[in-house]
Design a protein around this motif. Structure first.
Motif, short mmCIF file in Angstrom:
data_model
loop_
_atom_site.label_atom_id
_atom_site.label_comp_id
_atom_site.label_asym_id
_atom_site.label_seq_id
_atom_site.Cartn_x
_atom_site.Cartn_y
_atom_site.Cartn_z
N PRO A 1 0.79 -1.14 0.07
CA PRO A 1 0.03 0.04 0.04
C PRO A 1 0.80 1.45 0.16
O PRO A 1 1.88 1.25 0.60
CB PRO A 1 -0.82 -0.14 1.11
N ILE A 2 0.24 2.41 -0.56
CA ILE A 2 0.95 3.43 -0.74
C ILE A 2 0.31 4.72 -0.03
O ILE A 2 -0.89 4.68 0.57
CB ILE A 2 1.02 3.99 -2.33
N SER A 3 1.11 5.76 0.25
CA SER A 3 0.73 6.84 0.97
C SER A 3 1.36 8.30 0.54
O SER A 3 2.55 8.11 0.03
CB SER A 3 0.66 6.78 2.40
N GLY A 4 0.74 9.30 0.68
CA GLY A 4 1.41 10.66 0.26
C GLY A 4 0.75 11.49 -0.66
O GLY A 4 1.11 12.59 -0.86
N GLY A 5 0.05 10.97 -1.51
CA GLY A 5 -0.95 11.56 -2.30
C GLY A 5 -0.59 11.95 -3.59
O GLY A 5 0.71 11.53 -4.06
N ALA A 6 -1.15 12.43 -4.62
CA ALA A 6 -0.86 12.41 -6.09
C ALA A 6 0.46 13.21 -6.35
O ALA A 6 1.48 12.68 -7.31
CB ALA A 6 -1.83 13.18 -7.15
N ALA A 7 0.70 14.49 -5.66
CA ALA A 7 1.94 15.13 -5.92
C ALA A 7 3.22 14.45 -5.69
O ALA A 7 4.28 14.42 -6.10
CB ALA A 7 1.87 16.49 -5.20
N LYS A 8 3.29 13.76 -4.36
CA LYS A 8 4.33 12.75 -4.10
C LYS A 8 4.43 11.72 -4.85
O LYS A 8 5.74 11.32 -5.10
CB LYS A 8 4.32 12.42 -2.75
N ALA A 9 3.32 11.18 -5.48
CA ALA A 9 3.71 9.97 -6.28
C ALA A 9 4.33 10.52 -7.22
O ALA A 9 5.19 9.83 -8.25
CB ALA A 9 2.08 9.38 -6.77
N ALA A 10 3.63 11.67 -7.94
CA ALA A 10 4.44 12.00 -9.24
C ALA A 10 5.82 12.34 -9.22
O ALA A 10 6.51 12.58 -10.34
CB ALA A 10 3.66 13.40 -9.77
N SER A 11 6.21 13.06 -8.00
CA SER A 11 7.69 13.38 -7.73
C SER A 11 8.66 12.38 -7.21
O SER A 11 9.87 12.36 -6.93
CB SER A 11 7.48 14.48 -6.70
N GLY A 12 7.92 11.07 -7.04
CA GLY A 12 8.77 9.94 -6.47
C GLY A 12 9.12 9.98 -5.13
O GLY A 12 9.80 9.41 -4.79
N GLN A 13 8.13 10.74 -4.44
CA GLN A 13 8.50 10.75 -2.98
C GLN A 13 7.41 10.16 -1.98
O GLN A 13 7.36 10.66 -0.81
CB GLN A 13 8.58 12.53 -2.63
N MET A 14 6.61 9.41 -2.70
CA MET A 14 5.52 8.88 -1.77
C MET A 14 6.18 7.75 -0.87
O MET A 14 7.33 7.59 -0.73
CB MET A 14 4.33 8.22 -2.63
N THR A 15 5.38 7.20 0.08
CA THR A 15 5.93 6.44 0.97
C THR A 15 4.88 5.09 0.71
O THR A 15 3.88 4.93 0.19
CB THR A 15 5.29 6.76 2.47
N MET A 16 5.61 3.81 0.66
CA MET A 16 5.42 2.42 0.72
C MET A 16 5.27 1.65 1.79
O MET A 16 6.60 1.63 2.51
CB MET A 16 5.87 1.77 -0.47
N MET A 17 4.10 1.18 2.30
CA MET A 17 4.41 0.32 3.39
C MET A 17 4.05 -1.29 2.77
O MET A 17 3.30 -1.91 2.36
CB MET A 17 3.16 0.44 4.21
N THR A 18 5.34 -2.02 2.74
CA THR A 18 5.36 -3.17 1.96
C THR A 18 5.68 -4.30 2.78
O THR A 18 6.44 -4.35 4.12
CB THR A 18 6.61 -3.27 1.00
N SER A 19 5.41 -5.55 2.52
CA SER A 19 5.85 -6.71 2.93
C SER A 19 5.70 -7.90 1.98
O SER A 19 4.75 -7.92 1.22
CB SER A 19 4.90 -7.27 4.38
N ALA A 20 6.74 -8.84 1.82
CA ALA A 20 6.95 -9.87 1.00
C ALA A 20 7.75 -10.74 1.12
O ALA A 20 8.71 -10.66 2.18
CB ALA A 20 7.25 -9.12 -0.33
N LYS A 21 7.67 -12.00 0.73
CA LYS A 21 8.75 -13.16 0.76
C LYS A 21 9.90 -12.51 0.19
O LYS A 21 10.15 -11.78 -0.81
CB LYS A 21 8.30 -14.27 0.01
N PRO A 22 11.18 -13.18 0.66
CA PRO A 22 12.41 -12.67 0.16
C PRO A 22 12.77 -12.55 -1.38
O PRO A 22 13.12 -11.66 -2.04
CB PRO A 22 13.36 -13.52 0.87
N ALA A 23 12.14 -13.66 -2.22
CA ALA A 23 12.22 -13.82 -3.53
C ALA A 23 11.48 -12.74 -4.29
O ALA A 23 11.75 -12.13 -5.29
CB ALA A 23 11.76 -15.10 -3.99
N ALA A 24 10.16 -12.32 -3.69
CA ALA A 24 9.41 -11.27 -4.14
C ALA A 24 10.32 -10.11 -4.21
O ALA A 24 10.18 -9.09 -5.11
CB ALA A 24 7.85 -11.27 -3.46
#
Length: 301
Positions: free
Chosen positions: A122-145
């Motif tokens: 999931p992501i957070s930060g809004g459209a402006a931060k997404a467009a500037s590459g400054q958004m936040t990502m809250m991730t979890s995944a297996k090591p291979a992923a």
């Protein structure tokens, strides 16, 4: 990953910004969107428009899904011309929507049966931060992923939090963030409404609060929309009907009380049913009686 091809499904406010950021960072970005013309418009500036998620999956080893909810994610994966059937083993699916954490965990298992890696992101930060590459990502995944997706994740966002070695943790942290965001917007609207009811100048109140201890990021951002009388939906009322609903569903499963989140959810529900569902979430202020909201200034769009 060795290929520079990456697919983005969903070119809304956040998805379009992500696609542009990936293109800026040197990826060959393939896109698709259910709205006619959206993918073609992106492709005209560089990139490849695909007719369906399946076509995207055939061309790209990593797919980034930026749709609204779990139902739309199901559709892009398993619906007509869905991506899942076209993804070869070893492909990676990055899911950026706000969803029930248990649904995300189940999706990881479903894709694993096809040999497809999954990143709960999931992501957070809004459209402006997404467009500037400054958004936040809250991730979890297996090591291979992570191994398959890290280059794309780091190119998409300013902060990529790696929160666990399997799906679920990313979505749990995101809904906790949404609990706070929804409560803060509701509280900001309540405070501004009281000020208007008491005859305080709205602009003066905004100036004082944003320079005082009672300020929050949401007060500063959303009450600016109220002052401008601009309820163009950057994030709509119904997003918080959904997201706070997910928060409450998660807590209800373990009988955990969330009195503030429950009240905020009711406020957004009231705003939605009053006709403001598609307006900016700051329109929750419109549920308060006996106040006169700021109007657009002469000459404003």
């Amino acid at each position: 990953m060795t290929s520079k091809n990456v697919g983005v499904i969903g070119l809304g406010a956040m998805g379009l910004g992500i696609a542009k950021t990936l293109r800026t960072n040197g990826f060959n970005v393939h896109v698709c969107d259910v709205r006619p013309g959206a993918a073609d418009a992106f492709a005209q500036e560089g990139g490849v428009a695909c007719a369906s998620p399946a076509a995207l999956a055939a061309a790209c080893p990593v797919l980034v899904s930026v749709v609204v909810n779990a139902a739309q994610t199901e559709s892009v994966l398993f619906g007509e011309n869905g991506a899942a059937a076209a993804m070869p083993a070893g492909s990676t699916f990055i899911m950026c929507s706000t969803v029930d954490p248990n649904w995300s965990i189940a999706l990881e298992a479903r894709l694993a049966e096809k040999g497809v890696n999954y990143v709960d992101a999931p992501i957070s930060g809004g459209a402006a931060k997404a467009a500037s590459g400054q958004m936040t990502m809250m991730t979890s995944a297996k090591p291979a992923a992570y191994a398959a997706a890290d280059a794309v994740l780091d190119a998409m966002a300013g902060k990529v939090y790696r929160l666990g070695d399997g799906a679920g943790a990313g979505s749990k942290v995101k809904i906790i963030n949404q609990l706070l965001a929804g409560v803060h917007i509701a509280a900001a609207a309540e405070a501004m409404a009281l000020g208007l009811r008491e005859g305080v100048d709205a602009a003066a109140l905004y100036e004082v609060i944003t320079n005082s201890a009672g300020n929050s990021w949401m007060f500063e951002n959303r009450m600016a929309h109220v002052l401008a009388a601009d309820y163009t939906p950057l994030s709509a009322v119904d997003i918080f009907v959904k997201d706070l609903g997910l928060v409450l569903d998660t807590a209800r499963a373990t009988k955990f009380p969330l009195p503030l989140a429950s009240t905020a959810h009711q406020m957004f529900m009231q705003a939605s049913t009053a006709g403001f569902a598609k307006e900016d979430d700051s329109a929750v202020i419109k549920i308060f009686p006996g106040i006169e909201l700021p109007k657009k200034k002469d000459g404003a769009a």
